[in-house]
Enzyme design. Structure first.
Site, PDB file in Angstrom:
ATOM      1  N   HIS A  63       0.851  -1.318   0.046  1.00 55.73           N
ATOM      2  CA  HIS A  63      -0.166   0.091   0.103  1.00 55.73           C
ATOM      3  C   HIS A  63       0.801   1.431  -0.011  1.00 55.73           C
ATOM      4  O   HIS A  63       0.820   1.846  -1.022  1.00 55.73           O
ATOM      5  CB  HIS A  63      -0.880   0.117   1.278  1.00 55.73           C
ATOM      6  CG  HIS A  63      -1.911  -1.362   1.451  1.00 55.73           C
ATOM      7  ND1 HIS A  63      -2.772  -1.508   0.532  1.00 55.73           N
ATOM      8  CD2 HIS A  63      -1.546  -2.192   2.196  1.00 55.73           C
ATOM      9  CE1 HIS A  63      -3.231  -2.721   0.988  1.00 55.73           C
ATOM     10  NE2 HIS A  63      -2.587  -3.217   2.130  1.00 55.73           N
TER      11      HIS A  63
HETATM   12  O1  RIB Z   1      -5.496  -0.181   4.529  1.00 58.53           O
HETATM   13  C1  RIB Z   1      -3.910  -0.190   4.369  1.00 58.53           C
HETATM   14  C2  RIB Z   1      -3.334   0.953   5.163  1.00 58.53           C
HETATM   15  O2  RIB Z   1      -3.522   0.921   6.379  1.00 58.53           O
HETATM   16  C3  RIB Z   1      -1.781   0.712   5.069  1.00 58.53           C
HETATM   17  O3  RIB Z   1      -0.808   1.605   4.765  1.00 58.53           O
HETATM   18  C4  RIB Z   1      -1.317   0.291   6.483  1.00 58.53           C
HETATM   19  O4  RIB Z   1      -0.087   0.426   6.811  1.00 58.53           O
HETATM   20  C5  RIB Z   1      -2.581   0.773   7.276  1.00 58.53           C
HETATM   21  O5  RIB Z   1      -2.188   2.274   7.685  1.00 58.53           O
END
Ligand code: RIB
Length: 313
Positions: free
Chosen positions: A242
């Site tokens: 992500h």
């Molecule tokens: O939903 C995914 C995100 O939420 C990622 O960046 C994880 O680190 C949390 O922050």
């Protein structure tokens, strides 16, 4: 073009790798400071993790500020089940030596935006939006001074990851997300719809490991830990990566595709709290407040990530 940036983060392995990508791209980012956010794990650990990451990359010069210890209007929900009890399980990183700044992170954001030429600072949001929203509430004048917000947040076509309808960063603090989405600041959103295209397959993780530098090895070790939960949940050949989608978009936007649409967040319904409703087909007359990124070139993304981590110690 080098962007001045303030980063909000609650590392979390994926965000740690995003920060390493940022630090491996000095021609793209002038990092003014980082604000630790309560999210994946408590603030006491996210701020320590930020310092560990900065020291891993040889950048103890970058100041770390403490954000709020909890969301604006609800108890903190964490994701230790994904990231481990430290929030950064995987590699064994030394206890940090650098100190955290004493000035509160929200005050730092407001003061820095007011003291710097308007429209020259970008907010890189890897985390729940609590601290940015608190700054906007405390000092509405800063909205016009922020160049852009580029955030990993939200989901629509890929539905939720922490509930059936909500992505974690928005779910932790939906009221904060609502304030930011209504701020009229230029926003680019990297939601699960695109991050779920970016899968850290074994071959891609092996490439990071094979860099042989401490940052590449640590990044591979971090992701090999945090992937466990997602591989079991999704059954994909790799876990979605992500956080680094944010700096990757800022460095090479041509790797990504999206469109300017309305995104509105649910803040009332218990069933769909934190859902980001993306008007992809522009059915409503709601303001087009977000450049919503829906897809991207995964090979190009991992090539860029590997190239930038190779530059680090
Ligand atoms: O939903 C995914 C995100 O939420 C990622 O960046 C994880 O680190 C949390 O922050």
């Amino acid at each position: 073009m080098t962007r001045k940036i303030i980063v909000t983060s609650d590392p979390g392995q994926d965000q740690a790798v995003a920060i390493l990508m940022i630090l491996g791209s000095p021609e793209a980012f002038d990092v003014l400071g980082m604000i630790a956010t309560a999210g994946n794990i408590g603030l006491d650990l996210t701020e320590k993790n930020l310092r560990k990451i900065l020291e891993l990359a040889g950048r103890p010069d970058i100041p770390v500020y403490l954000g709020a210890p909890r969301p604006m209007g609800r108890p903190l929900v964490t994701a230790a089940h994904v990231h481990g009890p430290s929030g950064l399980d995987g590699p064994s990183l030394p206890e940090p030596i650098m100190r955290t700044q004493t000035k509160p992170g929200v005050d730092y954001m407001v003061e820095t935006l007011r003291a710097t030429a308007s429209g020259t600072i970008s907010i890189v949001s890897l985390s729940p939006l609590t601290n940015l929203a608190l700054a906007l509430k405390a000092a509405p004048d800063i909205a016009g001074r922020i160049r852009e917000i580029v955030m990993m947040a939200g989901a629509y076509f890929e539905v939720g990851n922490i509930t059936p309808s909500a992505e974690f960063n928005v779910y932790v603090d939906p009221e904060a997300a609502d304030i930011v989405l209504r701020s009229a600041i230029p926003i680019t959103m990297l939601p699960l719809d695109v991050t779920h295209r970016m899968l850290s397959t074994p071959a891609r993780l092996d490439r990071l490991q094979a860099l042989g530098n401490r940052c590449g090895v640590a990044a591979a070790e971090m992701l090999r830990f945090s992937e466990t939960f997602d591989l079991k949940k999704y059954g994909w050949p790799g876990a979605p990566l992500h956080g680094p989608c944010v700096p990757a978009y800022m460095i090479r936007p041509e790797l990504f595709q999206g469109r300017l649409i309305n995104v509105t967040v649910e803040t009332a319904s218990e069933l769909t709290l934190g859902m980001t409703v993306a008007d992809w087909w522009r059915i409503t007359e709601r303001p087009r407040n977000v450049f919503y990124v829906r897809d991207g070139d995964a090979d190009g993304y991992y090539d860029l990530l590997t190239e930038r981590l190779a530059r680090l110690p």
